[in-house]
Design an enzyme around this catalytic site. Structure first.
Site, PDB file in Angstrom:
ATOM      1  N   THR A 122      15.683  14.731  -6.031  1.00 37.82           N
ATOM      2  CA  THR A 122      14.903  14.495  -6.916  1.00 37.82           C
ATOM      3  C   THR A 122      15.371  14.624  -8.260  1.00 37.82           C
ATOM      4  O   THR A 122      15.889  15.876  -8.395  1.00 37.82           O
ATOM      5  CB  THR A 122      13.474  15.223  -6.630  1.00 37.82           C
ATOM      6  OG1 THR A 122      12.654  14.827  -5.455  1.00 37.82           O
ATOM      7  CG2 THR A 122      12.386  14.800  -7.768  1.00 37.82           C
ATOM      8  N   LYS A 144      15.177  10.239  -5.798  1.00 34.04           N
ATOM      9  CA  LYS A 144      13.988   9.960  -6.221  1.00 34.04           C
ATOM     10  C   LYS A 144      13.650  10.182  -7.507  1.00 34.04           C
ATOM     11  O   LYS A 144      14.151  11.451  -8.188  1.00 34.04           O
ATOM     12  CB  LYS A 144      12.969  10.809  -5.184  1.00 34.04           C
ATOM     13  CG  LYS A 144      11.494  10.861  -5.540  1.00 34.04           C
ATOM     14  CD  LYS A 144      10.723  11.749  -4.755  1.00 34.04           C
ATOM     15  CE  LYS A 144       9.237  11.601  -5.187  1.00 34.04           C
ATOM     16  NZ  LYS A 144       8.599  12.128  -4.236  1.00 34.04           N
ATOM     17  N   LYS A 146      12.010  10.864 -11.171  1.00 30.17           N
ATOM     18  CA  LYS A 146      10.676  11.175 -11.525  1.00 30.17           C
ATOM     19  C   LYS A 146      10.314  10.405 -12.921  1.00 30.17           C
ATOM     20  O   LYS A 146      11.174  10.524 -13.839  1.00 30.17           O
ATOM     21  CB  LYS A 146      10.478  12.638 -11.823  1.00 30.17           C
ATOM     22  CG  LYS A 146      10.209  13.421 -10.474  1.00 30.17           C
ATOM     23  CD  LYS A 146       8.888  13.200  -9.808  1.00 30.17           C
ATOM     24  CE  LYS A 146       8.802  14.154  -8.676  1.00 30.17           C
ATOM     25  NZ  LYS A 146       7.484  13.928  -8.035  1.00 30.17           N
ATOM     26  N   GLU A 198       6.182   5.126  -6.072  1.00 34.35           N
ATOM     27  CA  GLU A 198       4.981   6.048  -5.764  1.00 34.35           C
ATOM     28  C   GLU A 198       4.212   6.164  -6.690  1.00 34.35           C
ATOM     29  O   GLU A 198       4.521   6.240  -8.150  1.00 34.35           O
ATOM     30  CB  GLU A 198       5.619   7.542  -5.498  1.00 34.35           C
ATOM     31  CG  GLU A 198       6.213   7.876  -3.810  1.00 34.35           C
ATOM     32  CD  GLU A 198       6.411   9.253  -3.774  1.00 34.35           C
ATOM     33  OE1 GLU A 198       5.421   9.913  -3.616  1.00 34.35           O
ATOM     34  OE2 GLU A 198       7.466   9.560  -3.971  1.00 34.35           O
ATOM     35  N   LYS A 243       2.248  14.121   3.460  1.00 38.55           N
ATOM     36  CA  LYS A 243       2.812  15.440   3.220  1.00 38.55           C
ATOM     37  C   LYS A 243       1.747  16.464   4.201  1.00 38.55           C
ATOM     38  O   LYS A 243       0.775  16.212   4.003  1.00 38.55           O
ATOM     39  CB  LYS A 243       2.774  15.731   1.892  1.00 38.55           C
ATOM     40  CG  LYS A 243       3.563  14.959   0.986  1.00 38.55           C
ATOM     41  CD  LYS A 243       3.420  15.406  -0.374  1.00 38.55           C
ATOM     42  CE  LYS A 243       4.290  14.447  -1.315  1.00 38.55           C
ATOM     43  NZ  LYS A 243       4.068  14.904  -3.087  1.00 38.55           N
ATOM     44  N   ASP A 293      11.834  12.698   2.268  1.00 37.81           N
ATOM     45  CA  ASP A 293      12.046  13.269   0.880  1.00 37.81           C
ATOM     46  C   ASP A 293      11.907  14.484   1.170  1.00 37.81           C
ATOM     47  O   ASP A 293      10.625  14.987   0.839  1.00 37.81           O
ATOM     48  CB  ASP A 293      11.027  12.677  -0.349  1.00 37.81           C
ATOM     49  CG  ASP A 293      10.998  13.384  -1.693  1.00 37.81           C
ATOM     50  OD1 ASP A 293      12.432  14.090  -1.780  1.00 37.81           O
ATOM     51  OD2 ASP A 293      10.168  13.644  -2.363  1.00 37.81           O
ATOM     52  N   ASP A 295      13.747  17.635   0.142  1.00 37.16           N
ATOM     53  CA  ASP A 295      14.616  18.308  -0.664  1.00 37.16           C
ATOM     54  C   ASP A 295      14.178  19.515  -1.378  1.00 37.16           C
ATOM     55  O   ASP A 295      14.727  20.191  -2.002  1.00 37.16           O
ATOM     56  CB  ASP A 295      15.179  17.357  -1.900  1.00 37.16           C
ATOM     57  CG  ASP A 295      14.186  16.843  -2.773  1.00 37.16           C
ATOM     58  OD1 ASP A 295      13.035  17.128  -2.595  1.00 37.16           O
ATOM     59  OD2 ASP A 295      14.597  16.360  -3.929  1.00 37.16           O
TER      60      ASP A 295
END
Length: 324
Positions: A122, A144, A146, A198, A243, A293, A295
């Site tokens: 990320t 990823k 942000k 996302e 999640k 994901d 990490d």
């Protein structure tokens, strides 16, 4: 069976910035179940976005001590507690405890052969040149990114793509876009060859996603917590982020993953910022996921010992001493 609860703090390496907050540490809740010979653990990461606090989650877990002493099962737990971080800590602790006590690994119970996974790394939200430099320095095949700032996200994703022309990119807006900039930002992501976006819009205000084309597949995160939420996603989203801390543990995460696939949705396995103990159970339902994901430990200044082993972007299966 005896339950104990601990709150632990792990510093983040530098700062972690998304559209709605900046964090410098991860505070986690650890549930431990033991019988004098065997110990099972589960870690949860309370999330303020979902009206959770570390103190509140710890209290909710502690309140289950009498039920645990009476032999609480995972099936009982699903009826006794709502989905969320507190139930996740207990559900994962029960899985781990059962594996330790029976001598049967979780992978065997689930009929899985655990394989290494390629995880995203990320990049925090920042200025375009900062994010481009971070992307280049990361040297990862899957990033990823942000986003979700009031303006300039089109420049940010363009700068990242220029810095890493061969990397697969996932964009996470964390509900930061709106109907005014949605099409501009989606177009910029399409131009940059982004593989997945996302949660572009706030949960509850995402109906417009059913009325526009998706040049890039769109993944629900804040808009989906458990299997019960999946029906409302049809037509709006192409994928779901499953999640542990949202679903309430591995038990529901497995069921949700299977239900999402049956509904024709792609599956992303994500995480909050936690230690290897929080990530380990997710590696089980991440087998075969479209995007991974996990990490969290890579973003910390220090992790648990022993922790998960990362070889660049490759995440190795957890050792039994850690979990499972």
């Amino acid at each position: 069976m005896r339950l104990t609860v601990a709150v632990e703090t792990f510093p983040i390496a530098g700062a972690f910035r998304i559209s709605r907050e900046t964090r410098t540490e991860a505070r986690v809740v650890v549930a431990t179940i033991e019988d004098g010979a065997h110990v099972g653990r589960g870690e949860a990461v309370p999330y303020r976005r979902y009206r959770e606090t570390v103190e509140g989650v710890a209290e909710a877990v502690e309140a289950m001590a009498p039920r645990v002493a009476d032999g609480l099962t995972r099936q009982d737990l699903a009826e006794a507690m709502p989905a969320g971080a507190a139930r996740n800590a207990l559900d994962c602790a029960l899985w781990d405890f059962e594996a330790k006590r029976s001598g049967t690994p979780v992978a065997q119970v689930l009929g899985l052969t655990l394989r290494p996974l390629t995880t995203a790394y990320t990049l925090s939200l920042g200025e375009p040149h900062e994010m481009a430099a971070a992307a280049e320095a990361a040297g990862r095949p899957l990033l990823k990114v942000k986003l979700g700032a009031p303006s300039g996200d089109d420049a940010r994703i363009a700068a990242v793509r220029e810095a890493v022309p061969d990397a697969t990119l996932i964009v996470d807006a964390n509900e930061g876009w709106n109907e005014g900039n949605l099409l501009i930002n989606m177009g910029a992501c399409a131009a940059a060859g982004v593989a997945l976006i996302e949660q572009p819009l706030p949960a509850g205000r995402d109906g417009v996603l059913a009325t526009i084309s998706h040049p890039v597949p769109i993944c629900a995160d804040e808009s989906v917590h458990t299997s019960a939420d999946l029906a409302a996603l049809v037509g709006r989203y192409d994928a779901v982020n499953v999640k542990l801390d949202k679903s309430g543990g591995l038990t529901e995460a497995i069921a949700m993953t299977e239900a999402a696939r049956q509904a024709g949705l792609k599956v992303m396995v994500g995480c909050m910022i936690g230690t290897s103990l929080a990530m380990a159970p997710a590696t089980y339902y991440a087998q075969g996921a479209d995007f991974v994901d996990l990490d969290g430990p890579l973003l910390l200044a220090r992790d648990r010992e022993p922790g998960l082993v990362y070889d660049g972007a490759t995440l190795m299966p957890p050792e039994p001493m850690l979990w499972g």
